[in-house]
Design an enzyme around this catalytic site. Structure first.
Site, mmCIF file in Angstrom:
data_model
loop_
_atom_site.group_PDB
_atom_site.id
_atom_site.type_symbol
_atom_site.label_atom_id
_atom_site.label_comp_id
_atom_site.label_asym_id
_atom_site.label_seq_id
_atom_site.Cartn_x
_atom_site.Cartn_y
_atom_site.Cartn_z
ATOM 1 N N GLN A 150 -5.422 30.127 -50.426
ATOM 2 C CA GLN A 150 -4.253 29.892 -51.264
ATOM 3 C C GLN A 150 -4.760 29.406 -52.620
ATOM 4 O OE1 GLN A 150 -0.426 30.004 -50.116
ATOM 5 N NE2 GLN A 150 -1.851 31.654 -49.672
ATOM 6 N N GLU A 160 3.279 24.698 -39.253
ATOM 7 C CA GLU A 160 2.706 25.672 -40.178
ATOM 8 C C GLU A 160 1.378 26.199 -39.632
ATOM 9 O OE1 GLU A 160 4.170 24.319 -44.491
ATOM 10 O OE2 GLU A 160 2.462 23.141 -43.839
ATOM 11 N N TRP A 211 -6.855 25.678 -58.495
ATOM 12 C CA TRP A 211 -6.388 25.038 -57.246
ATOM 13 C C TRP A 211 -6.624 25.908 -56.020
ATOM 14 C CZ3 TRP A 211 -3.389 20.857 -55.308
ATOM 15 C CH2 TRP A 211 -2.758 21.093 -54.077
ATOM 16 N N MET A 212 -7.026 25.261 -54.913
ATOM 17 C CA MET A 212 -7.154 25.924 -53.606
ATOM 18 C C MET A 212 -6.426 25.114 -52.551
ATOM 19 S SD MET A 212 -10.759 25.963 -51.452
ATOM 20 C CE MET A 212 -11.444 27.576 -51.737
ATOM 21 N N ASN A 213 -5.648 25.792 -51.686
ATOM 22 C CA ASN A 213 -5.258 25.139 -50.435
ATOM 23 C C ASN A 213 -5.657 26.000 -49.248
ATOM 24 O OD1 ASN A 213 -2.490 26.008 -51.747
ATOM 25 N ND2 ASN A 213 -1.882 25.754 -49.649
ATOM 26 N N ASP A 214 -4.791 26.261 -48.301
ATOM 27 C CA ASP A 214 -5.184 26.792 -46.993
ATOM 28 C C ASP A 214 -6.216 27.918 -47.008
ATOM 29 O OD1 ASP A 214 -2.823 25.402 -46.786
ATOM 30 O OD2 ASP A 214 -1.703 27.030 -45.877
ATOM 31 N N ARG A 263 6.618 31.545 -41.705
ATOM 32 C CA ARG A 263 5.416 31.823 -42.508
ATOM 33 C C ARG A 263 4.100 31.715 -41.752
ATOM 34 N NH1 ARG A 263 7.777 27.165 -44.543
ATOM 35 N NH2 ARG A 263 6.662 25.206 -44.202
ATOM 36 N N ASP A 264 3.067 32.129 -42.487
ATOM 37 C CA ASP A 264 1.656 31.957 -42.131
ATOM 38 C C ASP A 264 1.217 32.799 -40.936
ATOM 39 O OD1 ASP A 264 1.969 30.048 -44.117
ATOM 40 O OD2 ASP A 264 2.103 28.361 -42.718
ATOM 41 N N TRP A 269 -0.877 22.933 -57.449
ATOM 42 C CA TRP A 269 -0.273 24.052 -56.727
ATOM 43 C C TRP A 269 0.665 24.795 -57.669
ATOM 44 C CZ3 TRP A 269 4.482 25.872 -54.950
ATOM 45 C CH2 TRP A 269 4.444 26.768 -53.867
HETATM 46 C C1 FRU Z 1 0.349 24.883 -45.636
HETATM 47 C C2 FRU Z 1 1.298 25.701 -46.487
HETATM 48 C C3 FRU Z 1 1.660 26.966 -45.747
HETATM 49 C C4 FRU Z 1 2.035 27.883 -46.866
HETATM 50 C C5 FRU Z 1 1.062 27.483 -47.939
HETATM 51 C C6 FRU Z 1 1.595 27.621 -49.334
HETATM 52 O O1 FRU Z 1 -0.513 24.080 -46.356
HETATM 53 O O2 FRU Z 1 2.435 24.940 -46.794
HETATM 54 O O3 FRU Z 1 2.657 26.813 -44.786
HETATM 55 O O4 FRU Z 1 1.892 29.214 -46.507
HETATM 56 O O5 FRU Z 1 0.703 26.149 -47.692
HETATM 57 O O6 FRU Z 1 0.594 27.447 -50.274
#
Ligand code: FRU
Length: 503
Positions: free
Chosen positions: A55, A223, A36-39, A167-168, A63
């Site tokens: 991520q 975010e 899995w990949m996100n941000d 965060r972030d 996730w």
């Molecule tokens: C945004 C988010 C960020 C957080 C991350 C967790 O997509 O919710 O705020 O750092 O993803 O994976």
């Protein structure tokens, strides 16, 4: 020292990543090594190369406890895989290393700044986060978490700020050598704010100011912020959760927000204009870098939290990044164009000029699933057509449609029949600047996605598709009569691609 948790992730990706054949991935969009990949995280230059962290949950296509995956590239299009950079292996980040940024230090090392998450049950028995900002320093492959972590926690919040939603951090180094970071935070009204911090060494940080606040106007929690100068203005971007729709500008759910204004040390950030960033279905958490040649380049997660359920079952990678895009401000709006490096991979040009379309037609040589195509549509006379449709990734059962209605000047992206196995949102409509019925569509296809750039970057719209690759027909259709110009190139990423010039 590589922790056991990180080593386990690295072993896992070395073992299973190579099992995914190249053809089962996009040709030039960044994907996770496995899982899995996100941000996008830490999108930045380090020792002359562009690094992209992300991520990452290597162990499944869902996730999970967040790691940082790692890629680098010389041209924003061909990605080299590096071992996972961070794993949740400390008390302060045991529940995840969430999103953040990266910056090159004057001594040649690279600093990663990320959110450490600790999850626990609160007094009511609900799971609750404590989110703090942490740093790790390394050489572009291996990183050591600082003994000073966390470097920002609840005591560094302005009054009313939430330690649960904090965060972030996006970090950069100013011209005077000072480090700055912006981070998202929840305020006492339950919505979001963007906080700014500064540091002389990247380790000891102090609060500077709140840059902007949501005041429950654009979604709730904000975010993944970024903050940068562009063409004489200052831009603050953020990704709000729980948006309510506003006309065709903002859709419900997770959205993206571009706030343009001015910034000065006295007045702070003064917001002047507000717009969405991408008008398609899959786009979230964009992050930018400044390239050595001065270009401001943005990349985003080409996905949306509300549509992640629409994945093919048993896929071994899930989540991809958008094409990196060059940003500019023109006519008071944020413009986006694919990075110019893409042009070096164009092959087999097929060009048609001044073709009359009435009903549905295909054109010789126009098909494919990895390509860069520009279609210019002109009316034959005033009111000569009611709508124009560009069909891509098409066969008897599949179709992805980009439709333009000149009367309302509305563009619609429709991926209802694009191989997604869930009944999630599949269409999105948005306004484009009316131009007497004329419109220019640059469409970039890369096996599992379509990205549309309208009128030389005035608007962009992205969507993931899972249409079988054999569905590669492209057709043009008009209700009425239009004249079109088409310029289409295959994008070929062979061994010498990009360095041999045009074929
Ligand atoms: C945004 C988010 C960020 C957080 C991350 C967790 O997509 O919710 O705020 O750092 O993803 O994976």
């Amino acid at each position: 020292m590589t922790s056991e948790t990180l080593q386990k992730a690295r072993d896992f990706e070395t073992r299973y990543g190579p099992h995914i054949p190249d053809g089962e991935r996009p040709a030039f969009h960044a994907t996770p090594t496995i899982g899995w990949m996100n941000d996008p995280n830490g999108f930045s230059f380090y020792r002359g190369e562009c690094h992209l962290f992300y991520q990452y949950h290597p162990y499944s296509n869902e996730w999970g406890p967040m790691h940082w995956g790692h890629l680098k590239t010389k041209d924003f299009l061909r990605w080299e895989r590096l071992p996972a950079a961070l794993a949740p292996d400390e008390e302060y980040d045991a529940s995840g290393c969430f999103s953040g940024g990266a910056v090159e230090l004057p001594d040649g090392r690279q600093l990663l700044m990320y959110t450490g998450v600790q999850r626990h049950h609160n007094a009511e028995g609900f799971l609750e986060d404590v989110q703090t900002q942490c740093v790790a320093i390394g050489d572009g492959v291996d990183y050591e978490k600082s003994t000073l972590n966390p470097v920002l926690d609840r005591k560094d919040l302005p009054q009313g700020g939430s330690a649960i939603d904090f965060r972030d951090p996006k970090v950069w180094r100013g011209e005077d050598g000072t480090y700055y970071a912006v981070a998202g935070n929840r305020t006492e009204d339950g919505s979001g704010a963007i906080l700014m911090y500064q540091s002389t060494d990247g380790l000891k940080w102090e609060f500077v100011r709140t840059l902007d606040r949501c005041n429950n106007q654009y979604g709730r929690m904000w975010e993944c912020p970024d903050f940068f100068p562009l063409d004489g203005m200052q831009v603050l971007i953020t990704s709000p959760q729980d948006m309510k729709p506003i006309g065709l500008e903002f859709h419900a759910g997770n959205g993206t927000l571009c706030l343009m204004g001015r910034y000065g040390p006295e007045a702070g950030f003064v917001r002047e204009q507000v717009q969405a960033i991408d008008y398609g279905l899959d786009f979230y958490a964009p992050q930018t870098l400044e390239a050595p040649d001065g270009r401001r380049i943005m990349i985003a997660w080409m996905q949306n939290w509300d549509t992640v359920g629409g994945k093919p079952s048993h896929c071994r990678w899930f989540g991809q990044m958008t094409l990196p895009r060059e940003l500019s401000i023109e006519n008071g709006r944020l413009y986006q164009r694919p990075v110019r490096e893409l042009e070096a991979y164009r092959r087999n040009p097929v060009i048609h000029h001044h073709i009359l379309v009435s009903g549905e037609a295909n054109l010789p040589g126009i098909q494919g699933r990895v390509l860069d195509m520009t279609v210019t549509v002109r009316p034959v006379g005033h009111g000569s057509y009611r709508w124009f449709r560009l069909h891509v990734a098409k066969d008897g059962r599949h179709d992805t449609i980009i439709r333009y209605k000149p009367e309302e000047s509305i563009l619609k992206l429709d991926r209802c029949r694009s191989g997604l196995p869930r009944d999630i949102v599949h269409t999105r409509s948005f306004l484009v600047r009316p131009n007497g019925g004329e419109i220019k569509l640059r469409v970039v296809l890369d096996r599992f996605s379509v990205e549309v750039f309208v009128n030389d970057g005035e608007k962009a719209a992205s969507a993931v598709i899972y249409t079988p690759q054999a569905a590669d027909a492209i057709t043009f259709e008009a209700d009425g009569q239009v004249l079109i110009d088409v310029e289409k190139y295959d994008l070929i990423f062979d061994e010498n691609g990009g360095e041999t010039g045009r074929g």
